[in-house]
Design a protein around this motif. Structure first.
Motif, PDB file in Angstrom:
ATOM      1  N   SER A  24     -33.407  -7.347  82.795  1.00 27.93           N
ATOM      2  CA  SER A  24     -34.468  -6.189  82.142  1.00 27.93           C
ATOM      3  C   SER A  24     -35.500  -6.871  81.667  1.00 27.93           C
ATOM      4  N   GLU A  25     -36.654  -5.936  81.577  1.00 21.08           N
ATOM      5  CA  GLU A  25     -37.970  -6.233  81.465  1.00 21.08           C
ATOM      6  C   GLU A  25     -38.053  -6.572  79.884  1.00 21.08           C
ATOM      7  N   HIS A  50     -39.520 -10.324  78.873  1.00 20.54           N
ATOM      8  CA  HIS A  50     -41.062  -9.953  78.602  1.00 20.54           C
ATOM      9  C   HIS A  50     -41.674 -11.226  77.638  1.00 20.54           C
TER      10      HIS A  50
END
Length: 376
Positions: free
Chosen positions: A289-290, A294
Motif C-alpha cells: 500500500s502507498e 510513503h
C-alpha cells in the motif's frame, strides 16, 4: 522478510486492534480523534477474526485490544479467545470502567495474557474530575485488586499533565499499595483532544525535572522490590524527536474501529490513501500500500533530516506531529532543535514555563467539562 523495491520490509511484530472509539470517560488529554467515528461502522466480530488470522500469517506476535474503551464491545471475550488460539500474546488496555468479576473470569478463561489499567490520579476527586465520571476511581481500585487476584501481570498507566504532576509521589504510593508490576508514568503526547487542550496540560520544565527526580529517588530506595516505574518525558522538552513507532511501517500496524489500517495511532489525519481491511488483505496493506510505504526508509526526507547523521536513530521523528505543527508531514519533527520550525515547540514550552500551575489546573478541569458537551 521481503524486498520492496530497494528496501527490506520486516513483518510487523505488534498489531493494535482499536475495537471502538466509544468511551465512558472524557479525559482532556485523550488521543482519540476529534472527528470520532460512527459506531455503526465498526468492524464485525467475523471481520475482526479475519484481521487477526491475517495478522498472525503476516508475522505479528503481540496484540493489543484498545479503544476508546474495548470493554464496550460485547464480543471482546470472543476476540480474545480467537487471538489466544492463534498464538498471540494479548494485552487489554482499559480504563476498567465496565469491568467486573464476571468479565475478568471470562477473559481469563478466554486466554488473555495481560491487562493495563489507566488511572488519572491518586486523589479520588481529582481522578474523577479528570476522567469526567463520578466514582470511577473507586471502581478502578477494586478492579485492579481483582485482576491481580486472578493472576494477571498488571500495568498501571497514568498520563501525566499539569493536572496531576504535582502529586506524582502519591501516584507512586498508590501503585505500591496496589502491588502493580509495571507503572508507566507517561507525560501526555499532544494529538487529538490533548493538542486541543495543550496550553492547559503541558507541564513546565521545572515540573518535569522535579517529577523525574522524585521517580528516580524512589527507584533508588526500592532495591529491585516493588513496581517497576517508567517515566516518559514529553518530547516537547527534548532536543531530539522520539523514534516514532520505531520507524514508519517498521514493526507496528494499527487497525482503527472502522477497519482503516494505519502505520501509527494518529495517521488517519494525514492526507494518504489509507487502505481498509474490508477491502484488502493485511499482507497487501503492509507490503504494497502507498500509505505504509510513503514514509518508509529515508528517500522521502527533506533537509535537515536527509543529511542528518541521526536519521537512523529517530527516523525524522513523528509524521503526525510534523503535520499538526507545520502543515507538512514530510518536514522534520519540530521537536528537533535542527528543525526550521523548532520555534513552535519553544513557544509552547515558554508558555508552559510561565504558566501558574494552580490556574492551569482549574482551567484544565473546566476544559475537561467543556469537552463533555461536544464529545460524543
Amino acid at each position: 522478510m521481503t524486498k520492496n523495491g530497494s528496501r527490506t520490509v520486516n513483518p510487523p511484530l505488534w498489531l493494535l486492534a482499536e475495537l471502538t472509539y466509544r468511551c465512558p470517560l472524557h479525559c482532556a488529554y485523550c488521543s482519540n480523534p476529534l472527528n470520532l467515528g460512527d459506531a455503526a461502522d465498526e468492524l464485525s466480530t467475523e471481520e475482526w477474526y479475519r484481521v487477526l488470522d491475517q495478522g498472525r500469517e503476516l508475522g505479528a506476535v503481540q496484540l493489543g485490544f484498545s479503544g476508546g474503551e474495548p470493554l464496550l464491545r460485547k464480543d471482546l471475550e470472543l476476540l480474545v479467545a480467537h487471538a489466544h488460539q492463534l498464538g498471540y500474546y494479548t494485552n487489554l488496555i482499559t480504563s476498567a470502567v465496565g469491568l467486573n468479576e464476571k468479565r475478568i473470569e471470562a477473559l481469563k478463561i478466554a486466554g488473555l495474557d495481560h491487562i493495563q489499567i489507566s488511572f488519572q490520579s491518586a486523589d479520588p476527586d481529582l481522578s474523577d474530575a479528570i476522567a469526567g465520571k463520578r466514582h470511577a476511581f473507586a471502581h478502578k481500585k477494586a478492579m485492579f485488586n481483582s485482576v491481580k487476584a486472578h493472576g494477571f501481570p498488571m500495568v498501571m498507566n497514568v498520563v501525566i499533565t499539569r493536572q496531576n504532576i504535582e502529586s506524582i509521589e502519591a501516584i507512586m504510593a498508590l501503585a505500591i499499595e496496589l502491588n502493580a508490576d509495571f507503572v508507566e508514568l507517561a507525560t501526555s503526547q499532544y494529538y487529538g483532544w490533548a493538542l486541543h487542550n495543550r496550553d492547559a496540560l503541558l507541564p513546565s520544565r521545572t515540573q518535569i525535572e522535579e517529577a523525574e527526580a522524585k521517580v528516580n529517588a524512589l527507584r533508588d530506595t526500592q532495591q529491585g522490590v516493588g513496581p517497576k516505574f517508567i517515566f516518559v518525558t514529553p518530547d516537547y522538552h527534548e532536543s531530539r524527536p522520539k523514534p516514532c513507532m520505531s520507524g514508519w511501517g517498521n514493526i507496528f500496524m494499527n487497525i482503527a474501529p472502522d477497519g482503516l489500517a494505519l502505520p501509527c495511532h494518529s495517521a488517519a489525519m494525514l492526507d494518504l490513501p489509507h487502505p481498509n481491511v474490508k477491502d484488502h488483505s493485511l499482507s497487501h496493506i503492509w507490503h504494497d500500500s502507498e500509505s505504509f510505504n510513503h514514509f518508509r526508509g529515508f528517500d522521502w526526507m527533506q533537509e535537515p533530516c536527509r543529511s542528518c547523521n541521526e536519521k537512523e536513530k529517530d527516523f525524522g521523528g513523528c509524521r503526525c506531529q510534523a503535520m499538526l505543527l507545520t502543515g507538512d508531514p514530510a518536514k522534520a519533527d519540530p521537536v528537533c532543535s535542527k528543525s526550521p520550525d523548532h520555534h513552535v515547540i519553544e513557544e509552547a514550552v515558554a508558555k508552559a514555563n510561565q504558566g501558574c500551575h494552580s490556574t492551569a489546573l482549574a482551567r484544565t478541569i473546566k476544559n475537561s467539562q467543556l469537552i463533555l458537551s461536544v464529545k460524543p
